[in-house]
Structures are given as structure tokens and as C-alpha cells.
Scaffold this active site. Structure first.
Site, PDB file in Angstrom:
ATOM      1  N   ASP A  48      -5.120   0.859   1.066  1.00 43.96           N
ATOM      2  CA  ASP A  48      -5.570  -0.618   0.877  1.00 43.96           C
ATOM      3  C   ASP A  48      -6.936  -0.401   0.264  1.00 43.96           C
ATOM      4  OD1 ASP A  48      -3.251  -2.431   1.437  1.00 43.96           O
ATOM      5  OD2 ASP A  48      -3.558  -1.748   3.491  1.00 43.96           O
ATOM      6  N   SER A  55       0.801  -1.245   0.152  1.00 44.12           N
ATOM      7  CA  SER A  55       0.078   0.041  -0.120  1.00 44.12           C
ATOM      8  C   SER A  55       0.785   1.414   0.220  1.00 44.12           C
ATOM      9  CB  SER A  55      -0.897   0.122   1.176  1.00 44.12           C
ATOM     10  OG  SER A  55      -0.137   0.056   2.477  1.00 44.12           O
ATOM     11  N   HIS A  56       2.239   1.056   0.151  1.00 43.20           N
ATOM     12  CA  HIS A  56       2.910   2.448   0.315  1.00 43.20           C
ATOM     13  C   HIS A  56       4.325   2.077  -0.768  1.00 43.20           C
ATOM     14  CE1 HIS A  56      -0.057   3.241   3.161  1.00 43.20           C
ATOM     15  NE2 HIS A  56       0.447   4.520   3.052  1.00 43.20           N
TER      16      HIS A  56
END
Ligand code: NDP
Ligand code: PYC
Length: 346
Positions: free
Chosen positions: A197, A56-57
Site C-alpha cells: 500500500d 495491494s496483492h
């Protein structure tokens, strides 16, 4: 860094070694207006997240960084100003730049103060944090220190008992050394799910578990698009997560002089994605504590946790993925890699 991204790629099953991914990401950042120093810091952060499976990052965030830089919302050339304000307190004005270069600029002073006073605080303001938080704390634990960090983001979370969003997704990350093994590290959003997410689920057309968010009418929904398009997220754990999220707003914004998650307005900067807020770090030197070494005590705690049947510590999944990436390279799908190369102009 000598590898070229092309050299490390197999077109059938694209994967990159860590240095090649860092190089590719540095090229993207510099091409879109950051200084070489900022590019290096952000590229290491983002490649580290991808390497550890913190998707997600990881590279998923690159288009958001690029559109933000293009919008003029963030200063990719900012030079942080570090102020030594007290025996245990360092302040940094990030100059409307990214938070990670501000931390890098203050790190040596922060560690010096933590080692002499036993504890030190770093208050970063006027900063943008668009990344995972564990990379900011884990290195302190490798140096034998305990670190805690909080950062606030953008209004998208409804406080428990309220009916409209106010808080950000506001993560908390903690790192502590232990005698045998990787440091103990956790990093968690205080929302039921990270905004990143939700975006990933929306792209994949997946539904979310119950209890993550509400639609534009405030009704519970498991549709990520309904959350992203007019809806909002909920805190994790009801009133408990909500209290922690409130604490993050206070520490990361009120204490640093940064914006609360609801205080900035990016509507005149289409494409802006990076929250313009603040970040707090607290670093403790556990060698000042009484009794057996802290690292031995944390090892004992882990031993006891495993003894009662625990299989997975926070951080274990990342470290397993890190080992896999070191052996097999960092897997990227072909389209993602092509997109990154296009952004890099290569
Ligand atoms: P997760 O819920 O995926 O994980 C939270 C923590 O719990 C991690 O340390 C994870 O370890 C651990 N964990 C997860 N499952 C288990 C399990 N079954 N047993 C033991 N430990 C477990 O993270 P979030 O979705 O809350 O956050 C994702 C990322 O988003 C974070 O890196 C956060 O910093 C980032 N974020 C950044 C924001 C910003 O403003 N910059 C805002 C909000 C989020 P492991 O990593 O090993 O899986
Ligand atoms: O995933 O919630 C999130 C997030 C906000 C800012 C950066 N990441």
C-alpha cells in the site's frame, strides 16, 4: 479453462471474468519460467486477490513476480518436499520456490492430521510469499476448520523502541467457520500499513496518514517515497503490534527453519522482490470442542456484534467485492491490462 482473455474483454471498459484473468496470469508465469502447476497456483491466488479488491496483492504484484523470476532469486520450477514428522506436525521444504505450492502439496496430509488429532501444524521453510495471506486460510474454514497462519517478509519495520528496521511487515491471518454466512476471516499486516500500500500511494502521489513510517533520518513522515527510499515502517499499535510482529518472526522463521526477515541478502539479484522466509499454519478441527457446534457459537458472536451496532466484519468488504466481480467482471484499467498481455506475450 476454455475462455481466451481477449474474448472476455471489452476494450472500452476492460473487465475480465475470473477464469480469463487466471488464464492470462498463468500464461505470464509459465512464460517467465514457472512450471504449469506453480503458475496455476499463483494465478488463482493473484486473480482471487484482484477479484476481492485486495489490490495491494492483486495484479499490481505481477511485475514484481516477473522481475524476481528473471533475476534467478526464486525457483519457479521447485517441487516441494513434504515430511510427515509427528502426529500433528507436517514440514515442507519449498526448495526456494513459492509458499503456496508448498501449502497445496501438504494440504491433504495437514487436514487429515487436524481431523484425527484435533490440531495440526504446517511448517513451510525455504519459501517465498509475495501474496495476501487470507487465501491460505479461508478454504480451511469452508471445510469447517479453524486456521491461523503467519508469514514473515523483509526487513522494513522498526521494532517499537528501536531506531532501525529489523522486522518484516509480517501478516497474521485467521479463518473460522460460522453457521449462516461467509467464514469469519481477517488478514492484517503487523506493520501500520502493508508495504504494497505504501508503493501504491507513492505511485499515485498520495500522502499517508500520520504514524505509518519514518524517513531515512528516523523522523516521522507521511511521504511514501521517503519511507521507500531509505526510510522504514512502524508496527501498528506501538508495542502491541511490535510484539505480534516478533511472534511472527519466531513462528514463521525460527519454528519452521526459514529465514528471519533480516537474514537473506538479495543484493546480488537485481529485480528480486519476493521475501525468502518461512510460513506457519495451525489448523484446528473445532468438532473436537465441547458444547454447541463451533459454527453456531461463532454465528452467535457475530449476531451479538451486529447487535451492538457493528456494520462491517473483517472480510465483508472482500465478499461484497467478490459478488460484484462475479456480476460485472474484474475491472482493470486499460493500461494494466495491456501491460499484462504484453507480459503474457499475447
Ligand atoms: P487492512 O488493514 O486493509 O485490513 C486488515 C483486516 O481488517 C482485513 O481482514 C480487513 O477486512 C479488515 N478491515 C479493514 N478495515 C476494517 C473495518 N473498518 N472494519 C472491520 N474490518 C476491517 O490490511 P493490511 O493493509 O494490514 O494488509 C493487506 C494485505 O497485505 C493482507 O492481505 C496481508 O496478508 C498482505 N501482506 C502480505 C505480506 C507477505 O509477506 N506476504 C506482508 C504484509 C502484508 P477486508 O479484507 O474485508 O477489508
Ligand atoms: O505488502 O508488506 C507487503 C508485502 C511484503 C511481501 C509481500 N507483501
Amino acid at each position: 479453462m476454455t475462455a481466451s482473455p481477449e474474448m472476455a474483454v471489452s476494450s472500452a471498459n476492460p473487465s475480465l471474468d475470473f477464469d480469463s484473468l487466471v488464464l492470462l496470469l498463468e500464461q505470464i508465469f509459465v512464460r517467465h519460467g514457472t512450471s504449469a502447476d506453480v503458475a496455476r497456483t499463483l494465478a488463482l491466488n493473484c486473480a482471487g486477490a484482484e477479484r476481492d479488491g485486495a489490490h495491494s496483492h492483486g495484479v499490481f504484484r505481477i511485475p514484481g513476480y516477473v522481475s524476481t523470476l528473471k533475476s534467478g532469486w526464486v525457483n519457479g520450477q521447485a517441487v516441494p518436499v513434504v515430511e510427515d514428522v509427528a502426529s500433528g506436525f507436517v514440514r515442507v521444504d519449498a526448495g526456494n520456490g513459492f509458499a503456496q505450492p508448498a501449502l497445496a502439496a501438504a494440504r491433504a496430509l495437514l487436514v487429515e492430521k487436524a481431523r484425527s488429532a484435533g490440531i495440526a501444524v504446517l511448517a513451510i521453510r525455504n519459501s517465498h510469499h509475495f501474496a495476501a495471506l487470507w487465501p491460505d486460510v479461508e478454504p480451511f474454514a469452508y471445510d469447517g476448520l479453524v486456521a491461523l497462519s503467519v508469514v514473515n517478509s523483509m526487513t522494513c519495520v522498526v521494532p517499537h523502541g528501536a531506531d532501525r528496521p529489523l522486522f518484516g511487515t509480517n501478516p497474521i491471518a485467521f479463518a473460522a467457520p460460522r453457521a449462516d454466512g461467509e467464514p469469519i476471516v481477517f488478514d492484517l499486516a503487523t506493520s501500520a500499513i502493508a508495504h504494497g500500500d505504501v508503493q501504491i500511494a507513492a505511485r499515485k502521489g498520495e500522502r499517508l496518514p500520520a504514524g505509518m513510517g519514518v524517513d531515512g533520518l528516523g523522523q516521522p513522515t507521511q511521504d511514501p517515497k521517503a519511507i521507500l527510499e531509505g526510510g522504514a515502517l512502524l508496527p501498528f499499535g506501538g508495542h502491541k503490534g511490535s510484539a505480534l510482529s516478533m511472534m511472527v518472526e519466531l513462528l514463521a522463521a525460527a519454528l519452521t527453519g526459514g529465514n528471519f526477515s533480516f537474514e537473506f541478502d538479495w543484493s546480488n539479484h537485481p529485480g528480486a522482490k519476493t521475501p525468502w522466509t518461512g510460513q506457519l499454519l495451525i489448523v484446528i478441527d473445532p468438532s473436537k470442542a465441547a458444547g454447541q457446534s463451533f459454527a453456531e457459537r461463532s454465528q452467535e458472536l457475530v449476531r451479538q456484534m451486529h447487535g451492538v451496532g457493528l456494520k462491517r466484519l473483517p472480510g465483508d468488504r472482500r465478499h461484497q467485492q467478490r459478488a460484484k466481480s462475479a456480476e460485472h467482471g474484474i475491472a482493470l484499467d486499460a493500461q494494466t491490462l495491456a501491460n499484462l498481455k504484453e507480459l503474457a506475450g499475447s
